[in-house]
Scaffold this active site. Sequence first.
Site, short mmCIF file in Angstrom:
data_model
loop_
_atom_site.label_atom_id
_atom_site.label_comp_id
_atom_site.label_asym_id
_atom_site.label_seq_id
_atom_site.Cartn_x
_atom_site.Cartn_y
_atom_site.Cartn_z
N ARG A 260 -18.34 38.98 24.16
CA ARG A 260 -19.03 38.06 23.24
C ARG A 260 -19.22 36.70 23.93
NH1 ARG A 260 -15.93 40.86 18.66
NH2 ARG A 260 -14.03 39.73 19.23
N PHE B 279 -24.70 47.39 14.87
CA PHE B 279 -23.29 47.76 14.71
C PHE B 279 -22.45 46.47 14.74
CE2 PHE B 279 -25.57 51.07 17.07
CZ PHE B 279 -25.32 52.21 16.33
N ASP C 95 -25.68 46.58 10.17
CA ASP C 95 -24.56 47.52 10.07
C ASP C 95 -24.85 48.46 8.91
OD1 ASP C 95 -21.46 47.22 11.34
OD2 ASP C 95 -21.62 48.48 9.55
N SER C 96 -24.23 49.65 8.94
CA SER C 96 -24.43 50.57 7.82
C SER C 96 -23.49 50.22 6.67
CB SER C 96 -24.19 52.01 8.27
OG SER C 96 -22.92 52.11 8.86
N ALA D 74 -28.36 52.40 12.13
CA ALA D 74 -28.97 51.76 13.29
C ALA D 74 -29.93 52.68 14.04
CB ALA D 74 -27.88 51.27 14.24
N ASP E 190 -23.48 48.18 19.95
CA ASP E 190 -22.03 48.39 20.07
C ASP E 190 -21.57 49.45 19.07
OD1 ASP E 190 -19.39 48.09 20.80
OD2 ASP E 190 -19.04 46.33 19.54
N CYS F 77 -17.49 52.92 23.52
CA CYS F 77 -16.01 52.87 23.44
C CYS F 77 -15.44 54.28 23.38
CB CYS F 77 -15.54 52.01 22.28
SG CYS F 77 -16.13 52.56 20.69
N1 SAH Z 1 -19.65 44.68 17.54
C1 SAH Z 1 -18.59 44.60 16.56
C2 SAH Z 1 -17.76 45.86 16.44
C3 SAH Z 1 -18.55 47.12 16.11
S1 SAH Z 1 -17.60 48.38 15.39
C4 SAH Z 1 -17.73 43.38 16.85
O1 SAH Z 1 -17.92 42.69 17.88
O2 SAH Z 1 -16.87 43.08 16.04
C5 SAH Z 1 -18.80 49.52 14.92
C6 SAH Z 1 -19.56 49.19 13.64
O3 SAH Z 1 -20.61 50.15 13.51
C7 SAH Z 1 -18.79 49.26 12.34
O4 SAH Z 1 -18.92 48.04 11.67
C8 SAH Z 1 -19.45 50.38 11.51
O5 SAH Z 1 -19.55 50.06 10.12
C9 SAH Z 1 -20.82 50.41 12.13
N2 SAH Z 1 -21.56 51.69 12.06
C10 SAH Z 1 -21.08 52.94 12.22
N3 SAH Z 1 -22.08 53.85 12.19
C11 SAH Z 1 -23.23 53.15 12.03
C12 SAH Z 1 -24.62 53.50 11.97
N4 SAH Z 1 -25.01 54.78 12.06
N5 SAH Z 1 -25.53 52.51 11.82
C13 SAH Z 1 -25.14 51.22 11.73
N6 SAH Z 1 -23.85 50.82 11.80
C14 SAH Z 1 -22.91 51.77 11.94
#
Ligand code: SAH
Length: 407
Positions: A226, A242, A264-265, A294, A311, A351
């Site tokens: 970040r 995400f 985000d979803s 996403a 992410d 990850c």
């Molecule tokens: N980048 C963030 C961490 C991401 S964790 C940070 O820096 O804090 C992954 C995220 O993806 C979660 O919030 C989860 O709700 C979201 N997520 C999972 N599947 C998804 C999808 N299909 N579309 C959008 N978001 C999604």
Amino acid sequence: MPPYLIKAMSKAIKIVLKPGKEDALRRFHPWVFSGAIHKVEGQPQDGDFVEVFSSANQYMGCGLFQHSSIAVRLMAFAPHRPQELDLEFWQHKLQKAFGMRQSIGLTQSDHTNVYRLVHGEGDLLPGLIIDHYNGNLVVQAHAIGIHKYRETIAQALEQIYGSELKSIYYKSNDTLPAEFASAQPTEGFLRGNNPSAVVLEYGNKFEIDFVSGQKTGFFIDQRENRHLLARYAAGKTVLNTFCYSGGFSVYALQAGARSVESLDSSKKALELAEKNVALNFADTHNHSVIQADAVPFIRDNRKVYDLIILDPPAFAKHNKVRHNALQAYKRLNAEAIRQISPGGILFTFSCSQVVSMALFKATVIAAAIQAGREASILHQLTQPADHPVNAFHPEGEYLKGLVLYIS
Ligand code: SAH
């Protein structure tokens, strides 16, 4: 003679390995798989303290037993032979983990008071995660043995942090075996009762909801990535997919991004993201949120951005689904690259522990080819130093990231 070298008459249950299976333990690998066990002398219950011996009856180490494919998590290797995991043992181990965070400048920083204190195998404490949020600690057990020691762990933490300790929340419902977790309380305060905390990360404020948030409340592992993003965000139109609690969004806005869209979803995640943006900026007109999946969003959205962050959660949790996961990463990255303006930037992450950096890089390059765009790799990213990789347990390396310049 130091006490650990005294050949004590141990009362611990004895695990004897098959011939040759002691080699991994000689290399300090912290797991014994159930298939490596020749015989068990006694009847260990899940979570019991056990001693591990080679087929030639040589003491190799001790740890915590569980009826699962990882049968023993090693907590000490020969010649160390603690007779039990008492307060002194935990103090020593946790103090060591604290000392490492101190030496990398995380415990006394003016701008950052959120860090991971214990990263399981990486800190030679398999099965244990502890995150620090401005004096509030979240303890997470990934093994039944760790669950059994939660009170002793809390006592050791009290001694390390003293008056700076505000609360300890125990959060293991999603990380312990489901059958075990459904039969007893696996969440709750061990000390204090702060349900949330405001923390500082490189001077940015975040409210951490560790009780109902995802994981321990925050994705601490993206801190340095970040921070790097801030270098590239000034004047840019940014799409943060995400986004969870808006980590990358806050840094982009702080750096002077023209606009930031957080996607985000999860509705709850977007509420947190909005809260965190409002916590840092009086004027939030250039930030907006999108609740969507996403993958189709990026495919169907025809808008172009200067900077996109991808992410996603781990697409592959084990090797069997790795191929499908790579295809999914490729599609997602190709769609995102198409939406980036010439001279724009992609921050892309995986990850999934089973996807190596080499595989991830090959996949992202294939995605750029599919998108028909020239791309240069500016940075190759990983997890930060407070999420160390045990040199004898390379499986601990899980976070991979690439920063691409898209021509
Ligand atoms: N980048 C963030 C961490 C991401 S964790 C940070 O820096 O804090 C992954 C995220 O993806 C979660 O919030 C989860 O709700 C979201 N997520 C999972 N599947 C998804 C999808 N299909 N579309 C959008 N978001 C999604």
